[in-house]
Design a protein around this motif. Structure first.
Motif, mmCIF file in Angstrom:
data_model
loop_
_atom_site.group_PDB
_atom_site.id
_atom_site.type_symbol
_atom_site.label_atom_id
_atom_site.label_comp_id
_atom_site.label_asym_id
_atom_site.label_seq_id
_atom_site.Cartn_x
_atom_site.Cartn_y
_atom_site.Cartn_z
ATOM 1 N N LEU A 155 0.863 -1.185 0.000
ATOM 2 C CA LEU A 155 0.000 0.000 0.000
ATOM 3 C C LEU A 155 0.896 1.230 0.000
ATOM 4 C CD1 LEU A 155 -2.970 1.097 0.432
ATOM 5 C CD2 LEU A 155 -2.318 1.324 2.840
ATOM 6 N N THR A 156 0.580 2.186 -0.862
ATOM 7 C CA THR A 156 1.341 3.441 -0.844
ATOM 8 C C THR A 156 0.416 4.564 -0.368
ATOM 9 O OG1 THR A 156 0.755 4.064 -3.090
ATOM 10 C CG2 THR A 156 2.736 2.691 -2.825
ATOM 11 N N SER A 157 1.061 5.629 0.090
ATOM 12 C CA SER A 157 0.273 6.773 0.530
ATOM 13 C C SER A 157 -0.512 7.357 -0.650
ATOM 14 C CB SER A 157 1.204 7.822 1.131
ATOM 15 O OG SER A 157 0.459 8.924 1.532
ATOM 16 N N ALA A 158 0.115 7.346 -1.843
ATOM 17 C CA ALA A 158 -0.563 7.906 -3.020
ATOM 18 C C ALA A 158 -1.894 7.186 -3.275
ATOM 19 C CB ALA A 158 0.347 7.810 -4.243
ATOM 20 N N ALA A 185 5.575 -0.501 3.572
ATOM 21 C CA ALA A 185 6.841 0.209 3.779
ATOM 22 C C ALA A 185 6.669 1.324 4.804
ATOM 23 C CB ALA A 185 7.325 0.779 2.450
ATOM 24 N N ARG A 186 7.675 1.452 5.652
ATOM 25 C CA ARG A 186 7.574 2.406 6.754
ATOM 26 C C ARG A 186 7.396 3.848 6.264
ATOM 27 N NH1 ARG A 186 11.004 2.502 12.230
ATOM 28 N NH2 ARG A 186 10.497 4.622 12.841
ATOM 29 N N LEU A 189 3.812 4.404 5.392
ATOM 30 C CA LEU A 189 2.950 4.484 6.587
ATOM 31 C C LEU A 189 3.124 5.842 7.266
ATOM 32 C CD1 LEU A 189 3.393 0.881 8.067
ATOM 33 C CD2 LEU A 189 1.447 1.770 6.787
ATOM 34 N N GLU A 190 4.361 6.315 7.306
ATOM 35 C CA GLU A 190 4.615 7.623 7.927
ATOM 36 C C GLU A 190 3.872 8.722 7.162
ATOM 37 O OE1 GLU A 190 8.973 6.680 9.907
ATOM 38 O OE2 GLU A 190 8.895 7.943 8.117
ATOM 39 N N ARG A 191 3.899 8.598 5.858
ATOM 40 C CA ARG A 191 3.219 9.589 5.031
ATOM 41 C C ARG A 191 1.686 9.519 5.218
ATOM 42 N NH1 ARG A 191 4.315 12.960 0.523
ATOM 43 N NH2 ARG A 191 2.271 13.183 -0.406
ATOM 44 N N ILE A 192 1.191 8.300 5.346
ATOM 45 C CA ILE A 192 -0.258 8.140 5.554
ATOM 46 C C ILE A 192 -0.660 8.782 6.887
ATOM 47 C CG2 ILE A 192 -2.107 6.442 5.956
ATOM 48 C CD1 ILE A 192 -0.592 4.604 3.922
#
Ligand SMILES: Cc1ncc(COP(=O)(O)O)c(C=O)c1O
Length: 394
Positions: A155-158, A185-186, A189-192
């Motif tokens: 899963l990506t933040s985008a 990826a960490r 997750l941080e971006r989310i």
């Protein structure tokens, strides 16, 4: 009698958990004498560690058998906050913690506390089957975000950002994932966490499998500075300590969310079982070696399962980075009477007596979930049969 009244409308928005349906059918066949290999159960095959069982026996001997505070004892809440701090560097206090009757109850209650009819909830696919039904029950609208099998279902933040609308209320994250075993990826997750925090959107992190990571460093989204106001942790002792039957989970999050859940719990389940709570204190405060031992065994099985799956012609299998599930793509066998994962699973069970959960329970059509929380001997037997079943069709 005049015409019987119908059931409440909201009950028709949900269906019986399909993982439980498969397990029930496997059990029915087994009771009839069939030699079933069951890969459907999402449950550790290890017994609950001795020190935990002992704590429960002591609780009974000491007559710790009455009601406790509906949200769990102060001692257990403190022990959970301390464990989370040790593992992930968070700083929760007992007002930000509530003990629930298992992780599922934690998720159910937090969704009921946060979601109004029409609110949108972002759920990455593949998802744990319960998320969808729990959101539907609250009248929320599931917004599914597809991930890509080629990228290991990352899963990506985008992906999350593209799905946000003014109606988004909650994002539900499960990493390590049931069913795919993916660990997101960490940096994503941080971006989310940042993106949802900026917009004041709730973010649930379901940490059910957090202690079962094969290579990556332990990380909780709740440990980030921006997390305190918007992140809600749904935790469970079920898998970590092989305590599925004891029914202890928890929520860590902003005090108003915990307060909302407390209201609901005080009128529904009341406290989780007092005896289980004592056992849970021992689980989180006591020696943690049993977790490491189980993880080492899961790793051995994961390596075996992935290697065997990759030997089956046409089957694609990502390597799980956490939890204890493999999620192979078996579409190579979709021909004749088999057109999707449900038909695959039904046919596999009736023909080869191997129980797996069809991907459609998790929002994908071409996969099945194999739980390797079972012995090596069972894995070998079941994978032999699966190989034969697919080879006949490929
Ligand atoms: C992703 C995930 N979350 C939460 C749970 C809840 O587990 P329990 O209610 O047994 O604590 C499970 C159990 O299968 C799960 O797979």
């Amino acid at each position: 009698m005049e015409t019987l009244q119908e059931l409440a409308g909201r009950i028709s928005t949900i269906s019986v958990s399909s993982t439980m349906k498969v397990a029930a059918e496997a059990e029915r066949l087994r009771r009839g004498g069939a030699d079933v290999v069951d890969f459907s159960a999402g449950e550790p095959d290890f017994p609950t560690p001795e020190n935990i069982k002992r704590a429960a026996i002591d609780a009974i001997d000491q007559n710790f058998t009455k009601y406790t505070n509906a949200g769990g004892t102060e001692d257990l809440k403190q022990a959970i906050c301390d464990r989370h701090k040790t593992d992930y560097g968070t700083a929760y206090n007992t007002k930000e913690c509530i003990v629930t009757v298992g992780g599922k109850h934690a998720i159910f209650n937090l969704v009921q506390a946060l979601i109004d009819p029409g609110d949108e909830v972002i759920i990455p696919v593949p998802y744990w089957v319960t998320y969808k039904d729990v959101v539907n029950y609250a009248g929320g609208k599931c917004v599914f975000v597809e991930t890509d099998e080629q990228d290991g279902f990352q899963l990506t933040s985008a992906m999350v950002e593209r799905a946000l609308t003014p109606r988004t209320k909650l994002v539900m994250i499960n990493s390590p994932s049931n069913p795919s075993g993916a660990v997101f990826a960490r940096d994503q997750l941080e971006r989310i966490v940042r993106v949802t925090h900026e917009r004041g959107i709730w973010l649930m992190t379901d940490e059910c499998y957090h202690r079962f990571l094969y290579d990556l460093e332990p990380f909780s989204m709740a440990s980030l500075p921006a997390a305190k106001e918007t992140v809600v942790v749904a935790g469970s002792l079920s898998k970590t300590y092989a305590m599925t039957g004891w029914r202890i989970g928890f929520v860590l999050g902003p005090a108003p969310v915990v307060g909302g859940i407390m209201k609901l719990q005080s009128h529904s389940t009341s406290n989780p079982t007092s005896i289980s709570q004592k056992a849970a204190i021992e689980a989180v405060r006591g020696p943690q070696e049993s977790v490491t031992t189980m993880l080492a065994e899961y790793r051995r099985r994961r390596d075996y399962v992935v290697a065997r799956l990759r030997q089956i012609p046409g089957v694609k299998a990502n390597e799980p980075q956490g939890a204890f599930y493999a999620y192979p793509n078996v579409s190579v066998a979709f021909r004749g009477a088999i057109g999707n994962s449900l038909q695959f699973a039904e046919q596999l069970l009736s023909e080869e007596l191997v129980a797996v959960v069809p991907g459609e329970a998790f929002g994908t059509q071409e996969h099945v979930r194999i739980s390797y929380a079972t012995s090596m001997a069972e894995l070998e037997r079941g994978l032999n049969r699966l190989h034969q079943f697919i080879a006949k069709r490929a």
